[in-house]
Enzyme design. Structure first.
Site, PDB file in Angstrom:
ATOM      1  N   ARG A  59       0.825  -1.223   0.000  1.00  0.00           N
ATOM      2  CA  ARG A  59       0.000   0.000   0.000  1.00  0.00           C
ATOM      3  C   ARG A  59       0.858   1.272   0.000  1.00  0.00           C
ATOM      4  O   ARG A  59       0.512   2.276   0.624  1.00  0.00           O
ATOM      5  CB  ARG A  59      -0.937   0.040   1.215  1.00  0.00           C
ATOM      6  CG  ARG A  59      -2.023  -0.990   1.207  1.00  0.00           C
ATOM      7  CD  ARG A  59      -2.977  -0.829   0.035  1.00  0.00           C
ATOM      8  NE  ARG A  59      -4.160  -1.640   0.206  1.00  0.00           N
ATOM      9  CZ  ARG A  59      -4.225  -2.943  -0.076  1.00  0.00           C
ATOM     10  NH1 ARG A  59      -3.173  -3.565  -0.581  1.00  0.00           N
ATOM     11  NH2 ARG A  59      -5.344  -3.615   0.117  1.00  0.00           N
ATOM     12  N   SER A  97     -10.385   0.015   3.303  1.00  0.00           N
ATOM     13  CA  SER A  97      -9.606  -0.150   4.537  1.00  0.00           C
ATOM     14  C   SER A  97      -9.100   1.216   4.993  1.00  0.00           C
ATOM     15  O   SER A  97      -8.445   1.919   4.224  1.00  0.00           O
ATOM     16  CB  SER A  97      -8.373  -1.026   4.291  1.00  0.00           C
ATOM     17  OG  SER A  97      -8.755  -2.270   3.789  1.00  0.00           O
ATOM     18  N   GLU A 118      -4.212   4.232   6.121  1.00  0.00           N
ATOM     19  CA  GLU A 118      -4.016   3.964   4.691  1.00  0.00           C
ATOM     20  C   GLU A 118      -4.636   5.079   3.852  1.00  0.00           C
ATOM     21  O   GLU A 118      -4.150   5.426   2.785  1.00  0.00           O
ATOM     22  CB  GLU A 118      -4.684   2.618   4.360  1.00  0.00           C
ATOM     23  CG  GLU A 118      -4.181   1.980   3.102  1.00  0.00           C
ATOM     24  CD  GLU A 118      -5.290   1.494   2.219  1.00  0.00           C
ATOM     25  OE1 GLU A 118      -5.839   2.315   1.460  1.00  0.00           O
ATOM     26  OE2 GLU A 118      -5.611   0.306   2.292  1.00  0.00           O
TER      27      GLU A 118
END
Ligand code: EPU
Length: 330
Positions: A155, A228, A323
């Site tokens: 990520r 997320s 994130e």
């Protein structure tokens, strides 16, 4: 002042001074020339607008998909950064170009995909990524970044680190295969494939993954969210041993530099799963997803995220890294 509510999947009603949709590289260049620090949004699916934005917001709408056949049944697919990522996936599935079908139904634009090296169900963008074009905000020159240049990680990419806020991605190229090659490494995908009466096709995999995804994750069109909210943390072997003694059922995966723990599990253990706090809260099926029940402000969602982060830290001594890109938190 124009509202950004329909430009972010959290559905937060921040306003800005002006919204400009750029449909060509030239128009983007023109905007950046007069305002190199303009806030640029793609699909708005990985941002949290914490405040109003006291400046121009550019919506990247650079479109177009081009295909070039290469040797050895490889195919090069080039897409404008403003193309909807799932439209690109569906295009490739319809042509039987193998490689990104596992990344189906991820909200957002093509240009945002390399920013955080999107990943799901055993596949990451970096597995198929060839290169991208990006405009430097200050010089408005186009630079090319290949796979290595992007420094992809879990990520993350150079655009979230060393080159943060320096470039606007304008085009992304990936290489796919015309030879059938399916990735069923995520156990529930393999289980669904085993239930099929015939060999799985690329459409089957796309449909199976879409179903798994929507059975766990809320659709932004029904309930505002940005997927997320946190990354899955990686902890040391010794810290894991201590936690495993205390919580024998703790799920874990081997990672490059330690042990990866699903943040969703930690958040659920901390008591946040399905818990509504005002207009926000952690989703009832996947606690890693923070949702907007309708009228939450960006600040309210941000404060909730901070509370989740501190409770996980105090219970497990694990820091959850966000994130989602936080815009205007100061
Ligand atoms: N779990 C819980 N409680 C929860 C949620 C999860 O206990 O509320 C535990 C379960 O043990 C489950 C495990 O966590 O088996 C893993 O859950 P899941 O398979 O849903 O995956 P994840 O690690 O939570 C990651 C990605 C998702 C991606 C899925 C599938 C991150 C931060 N998230 O989630 O990506 O779709 O794997 O590959 O890596 C996104 O980035 O926005 C995203 C949705």
């Amino acid at each position: 002042m124009p509202s950004l509510k329909s430009y972010n999947t959290f559905g937060v009603s921040s306003v800005c001074s002006e919204i400009i949709e750029c449909t060509s590289v030239d128009s983007l260049r023109q905007v950046l020339r007069s305002n190199p620090h303009a806030c640029v949004i793609g699909g708005g699916s990985n941002i949290l607008l914490v405040n109003d934005i006291d400046q121009t917001v550019v919506i990247n709408k650079l479109s177009g998909i081009e295909v070039k056949h290469l040797a050895n049944d490889r195919v090069l697919v080039k897409a404008g950064a403003g193309v909807v990522w799932d439209d690109l996936v569906n295009f490739c599935v319809s042509k039987s170009y193998y490689g990104i079908e596992n990344l189906t139904a991820i909200p957002g634009s093509v240009g945002a995909a390399p920013m955080q090296n999107i990943g799901a169900y055993g596949v990451e963008l970096k597995d198929v990524f060839l290169d991208l074009k990006a405009m430097h905000r200050n010089t408005q020159e186009i630079h090319i970044f290949n796979n290595e240049d992007c420094q992809f990680g879990y990520r993350s990419s150079i655009f979230k680190n060393a080159e943060k806020d320096q470039y606007v991605i304008t085009e992304v190229s990936i290489t796919l295969s015309r030879i059938k090659r399916l990735n069923t490494s995520y156990a529930p995908v393999q289980i669904a494939v085993d239930h099929l009466t015939e060999d799985a096709s690329i459409e089957d995999i796309r449909n199976i993954i879409r179903d798994i995804r929507w059975s766990k994750l809320p659709r932004p069109s029904n309930l505002g969210n940005a997927g997320s909210f946190f990354k899955n943390p990686v902890i040391s072997d010794s810290q894991f041993t201590v936690l495993k003694n205390k919580y024998p059922n703790i799920p874990s995966y081997p990672a490059q530099n330690g042990i990866k723990i699903p943040a969703g599990w930690l958040i659920e253990q901390a008591g946040w799963k399905g818990k509504r706090v005002g207009e926000t809260g952690c989703h009832e099926k996947q606690s890693l997803v923070i949702v907007n029940y309708g009228e939450a402000t960006g600040r309210e969602i941000f404060n909730h995220a901070i509370n989740v982060q501190s409770s996980v830290k105090s219970i497990f001594n694990i820091y959850l890294d966000m994130e989602v890109n936080i815009v205007g938190a100061m």
